[in-house]
Motif scaffolding. Structure first.
Motif, PDB file in Angstrom:
ATOM      1  N   ILE A 186       0.858  -1.183   0.000  1.00 44.22           N
ATOM      2  CA  ILE A 186       0.000   0.000   0.000  1.00 44.22           C
ATOM      3  C   ILE A 186       0.899   1.239   0.000  1.00 44.22           C
ATOM      4  CG2 ILE A 186      -1.821   1.237   1.270  1.00 44.22           C
ATOM      5  CD1 ILE A 186      -2.618  -1.505   2.450  1.00 44.22           C
ATOM      6  N   ALA A 187       0.720   2.118  -0.972  1.00 45.46           N
ATOM      7  CA  ALA A 187       1.652   3.233  -1.113  1.00 45.46           C
ATOM      8  C   ALA A 187       0.928   4.498  -1.573  1.00 45.46           C
ATOM      9  CB  ALA A 187       2.751   2.871  -2.109  1.00 45.46           C
ATOM     10  N   CYS A 188       1.354   5.637  -0.994  1.00 46.13           N
ATOM     11  CA  CYS A 188       0.649   6.892  -1.251  1.00 46.13           C
ATOM     12  C   CYS A 188       0.959   7.464  -2.634  1.00 46.13           C
ATOM     13  CB  CYS A 188       1.000   7.914  -0.169  1.00 46.13           C
ATOM     14  SG  CYS A 188       2.647   8.632  -0.348  1.00 46.13           S
ATOM     15  N   GLY A 189       2.133   7.097  -3.186  1.00 43.58           N
ATOM     16  CA  GLY A 189       2.503   7.601  -4.508  1.00 43.58           C
ATOM     17  C   GLY A 189       3.129   8.987  -4.483  1.00 43.58           C
ATOM     18  N   GLU A 190       3.250   9.596  -3.296  1.00 47.58           N
ATOM     19  CA  GLU A 190       3.689  11.010  -3.239  1.00 47.58           C
ATOM     20  C   GLU A 190       4.854  11.282  -2.288  1.00 47.58           C
ATOM     21  OE1 GLU A 190       0.082  12.609  -1.754  1.00 47.58           O
ATOM     22  OE2 GLU A 190      -0.739  13.028  -3.754  1.00 47.58           O
ATOM     23  N   CYS A 191       5.114  10.370  -1.373  1.00 48.05           N
ATOM     24  CA  CYS A 191       6.093  10.672  -0.320  1.00 48.05           C
ATOM     25  C   CYS A 191       7.527  10.523  -0.856  1.00 48.05           C
ATOM     26  CB  CYS A 191       5.878   9.767   0.891  1.00 48.05           C
ATOM     27  SG  CYS A 191       6.366   8.047   0.595  1.00 48.05           S
ATOM     28  N   PHE A 192       8.493  10.804  -0.001  1.00 49.67           N
ATOM     29  CA  PHE A 192       9.918  10.696  -0.331  1.00 49.67           C
ATOM     30  C   PHE A 192      10.232   9.369  -1.023  1.00 49.67           C
ATOM     31  CE2 PHE A 192      14.142   9.197   0.855  1.00 49.67           C
ATOM     32  CZ  PHE A 192      14.957  10.295   0.620  1.00 49.67           C
ATOM     33  N   PHE A 193       9.732   8.256  -0.456  1.00 51.36           N
ATOM     34  CA  PHE A 193      10.066   6.929  -0.995  1.00 51.36           C
ATOM     35  C   PHE A 193       9.292   6.621  -2.269  1.00 51.36           C
ATOM     36  CE2 PHE A 193      11.233   6.734   3.494  1.00 51.36           C
ATOM     37  CZ  PHE A 193      12.576   6.409   3.345  1.00 51.36           C
ATOM     38  N   CYS A 194       7.984   6.914  -2.252  1.00 52.13           N
ATOM     39  CA  CYS A 194       7.177   6.619  -3.443  1.00 52.13           C
ATOM     40  C   CYS A 194       7.729   7.364  -4.653  1.00 52.13           C
ATOM     41  CB  CYS A 194       5.722   6.995  -3.197  1.00 52.13           C
ATOM     42  SG  CYS A 194       4.876   5.846  -2.087  1.00 52.13           S
ATOM     43  N   LYS A 195       8.127   8.628  -4.437  1.00 49.55           N
ATOM     44  CA  LYS A 195       8.640   9.431  -5.558  1.00 49.55           C
ATOM     45  C   LYS A 195       9.884   8.802  -6.174  1.00 49.55           C
ATOM     46  CE  LYS A 195       7.986  13.712  -3.797  1.00 49.55           C
ATOM     47  NZ  LYS A 195       8.324  14.990  -3.388  1.00 49.55           N
TER      48      LYS A 195
ATOM     49  N   GLY B  80       8.462   1.115   0.688  1.00 51.31           N
ATOM     50  CA  GLY B  80       9.019   1.885   1.793  1.00 51.31           C
ATOM     51  C   GLY B  80       8.168   3.110   2.086  1.00 51.31           C
ATOM     52  N   CYS B  81       6.972   3.185   1.516  1.00 47.01           N
ATOM     53  CA  CYS B  81       6.096   4.354   1.696  1.00 47.01           C
ATOM     54  C   CYS B  81       6.008   4.752   3.170  1.00 47.01           C
ATOM     55  CB  CYS B  81       4.686   4.055   1.163  1.00 47.01           C
ATOM     56  SG  CYS B  81       3.520   5.423   1.446  1.00 47.01           S
ATOM     57  N   GLU B  82       6.204   6.043   3.436  1.00 43.09           N
ATOM     58  CA  GLU B  82       6.211   6.462   4.835  1.00 43.09           C
ATOM     59  C   GLU B  82       4.854   6.978   5.301  1.00 43.09           C
ATOM     60  OE1 GLU B  82       9.408   9.258   5.078  1.00 43.09           O
ATOM     61  OE2 GLU B  82       8.557  10.624   3.604  1.00 43.09           O
ATOM     62  N   ARG B  83       3.817   6.766   4.482  1.00 35.52           N
ATOM     63  CA  ARG B  83       2.500   7.244   4.892  1.00 35.52           C
ATOM     64  C   ARG B  83       1.464   6.134   5.030  1.00 35.52           C
ATOM     65  NH1 ARG B  83       1.315  12.049   0.866  1.00 35.52           N
ATOM     66  NH2 ARG B  83       3.081  13.416   1.329  1.00 35.52           N
TER      67      ARG B  83
HETATM   68 ZN   LIG Z   1       4.358   6.996  -0.115  1.00 36.21          ZN
END
Ligand SMILES: [Zn+2]
Ligand SMILES: NC(=O)c1ccc[n+]([C@@H]2O[C@H](COP(=O)([O-])OP(=O)(O)OC[C@H]3O[C@@H](n4cnc5c(N)ncnc54)[C@H](O)[C@@H]3O)[C@@H](O)[C@H]2O)c1
Ligand SMILES: [Zn+2]
Length: 389
Positions: free
Chosen positions: A88-97, A103-106
């Motif tokens: 599950i990943a936000c697509g916008e955070c430091f890691f997703c970018k 590693g999504c941090e959200r």
């Molecule tokens: Zn993310």
């Protein structure tokens, strides 16, 4: 709705649970058309994953039809057919970018527990304990997908569910395992585990240009399927794995070794394997890294050890001396699935691979509890189970 729920070690049940609801504007709800049981689910089934709770809905290989979208979700509409990545990943955070979606941090709402265990928290996962977000999983009639405007991939109607379902996890995972090996022309890749993940690692290694693949397991039908994919096979109960790989590589070792087994390696006659059993049984150890040790020993100088089998805690007696003195590279991850989806969907569309080759069992959700047992015990020729709710 009906869903497969965990009730303790070896106890999966088909329960009636509340239907999922939109909880955030970016969510979507999908009606599940196909879902599968993963080797990672077996770690839950076998009781080795911490922070599971009675009644947790599990499953993380899921696809279906969108039946509801949140007000902020402009990427999906009702009726879309999608495959859902297990990460599950936000697509916008430091890691997703940076493409490190796992590693999504959200996406893990309870990062503290994971930070305590691992230093930092990875992404949340569907149906994979309260350590990783406590999200309800996809072995169910419906699934709530968080960040649904960035994760799920729409699939063309010309491809069947069985051809695309494994984009959710095991195809990208096997592919990543092979990609980690940085395969050069003429390379020999050794792969431990001919379960579904190992099977995709074998085929991906050839897609990426490997000359030879040596596949290790002991289950006859899994070895047969590995040979059908072009691998030379080795039965770890019949032969000495190190000696045979030495023989097959002119005494140099494999160019890269992929561990597609992980923490629940089957016992072998070796002393380290017996010790792992005793230590985990008495809570003196967390994992059984026999395969990882063997993969390190069998890798040539300056080769790569690619770890896609899952480990949980603090690994004992890993031969780092061998690794550092011989210049090995280690690569490993829970797969950042989103990163691989467009490329692998294209490979399926072009006919380079038909992922349905691993399926041996097709069933209804109600058969889930029995099929967990069949899959775990490798009975009835079971390699991969797909359920249709
Ligand atoms: Zn993310
Ligand atoms: N990294 C990721 O993102 C990711 C994703 C999916 C699965 N996984 C992990 O990949 C691993 C494999 O998954 P799977 O679905 O193929 O599971 P599986 O349990 O069906 O397959 C494991 C295979 O390993 C074989 N094996 C056991 N001990 C062995 C040994 N000593 N030497 C060689 N082979 C041995 C077993 O016979 C079995 O065929 C699991 O640990 C799973 O959690 C990781
Ligand atoms: Zn999985």
């Amino acid at each position: 709705m009906k869903a497969l729920c965990w009730h303790g070690k070896g106890d999966m049940r088909l329960d009636t649970v509340p239907d999922p609801k939109i909880e955030h504007p970016r969510d979507a709800i999908i009606k599940v058309t196909a879902c599968a049981i993963c080797g990672s689910d077996l770690h839950i089934y076998n009781g080795v994953i911490p922070r599971m709770e009675h009644g947790d809905v599990i499953g993380h290989e899921t696809m279906g039809e969108v039946v509801e979208v949140g007000s902020g979700n402009r990427a999906l509409k009702v009726g879309d057919r999608v495959v859902v990545p297990f990460t599950i990943a936000c697509g916008e955070c430091f890691f997703c970018k940076r493409g490190f979606y796992s590693g999504c941090e959200r996406s893990n709402p309870d990062m503290k527990a994971a930070e305590k265990l691992w230093g930092h928290s990875p992404a949340g996962l569907f149906g994979y304990s309260h350590l990783l977000g406590g999200y309800a999983g996809g072995q169910a009639e419906y699934l709530r997908v968080p960040f649904a405007d960035s994760g799920p991939i729409k699939v063309p109607s010309g491809l069947s569910d069985e051809q695309v379902l494994f984009l959710s996890d095991i195809f990208p995972t096997g592919y990543m395992g092979a990609e980690f090996c940085d395969i050069q022309r003429g390379d020999t890749i050794a792969i431990w585990g001919c379960g579904p993940v190992g099977q995709f690692a074998i085929r991906s290694a050839f897609l990426l240009g490997a000359e030879r693949v040596i596949a290790v397991d002991t289950v006859p039908e899994r070895l047969t399927l590995a040979r059908a994919g072009g691998a030379e096979t080795l039965d770890f109960r019949q032969e000495d794995v190190y000696d045979r790989i030495q023989e097959l590589t002119k005494g140099r070792g494999a160019d890269a070794c992929i561990d597609a087994v992980g923490t629940e390696a089957d016992a072998t006659a070796s002393a380290d394997s017996v010790l792992d059993r005793v230590k985990t049984a008495t809570f003196m150890g967390t994992d059984r890294p026999h395969v990882l040790r063997q993969a390190i020993h069998c890798c040539r100088n300056f080769g790569t050890v690619s770890i896609i089998g899952v480990y949980g805690g603090f690994l004992d007696k890993v031969p780092m001396g061998s690794a550092i003195n011989r210049g090995l590279t280690f690569r490993m991850a829970q797969t950042p699935v989103q990163r691989y989806l467009p490329g692998l969907l294209r490979r399926i569309e072009k006919g380079q691979i038909d992922p349905s080759f691993v399926i041996t069992h097709r069933a209804a959700l109600a058969d889930g509890p029995d099929l967990y047992k069949t899959f775990r015990d490798k009975k009835d020729g079971c390699i991969k189970v797909v359920m249709r709710p």
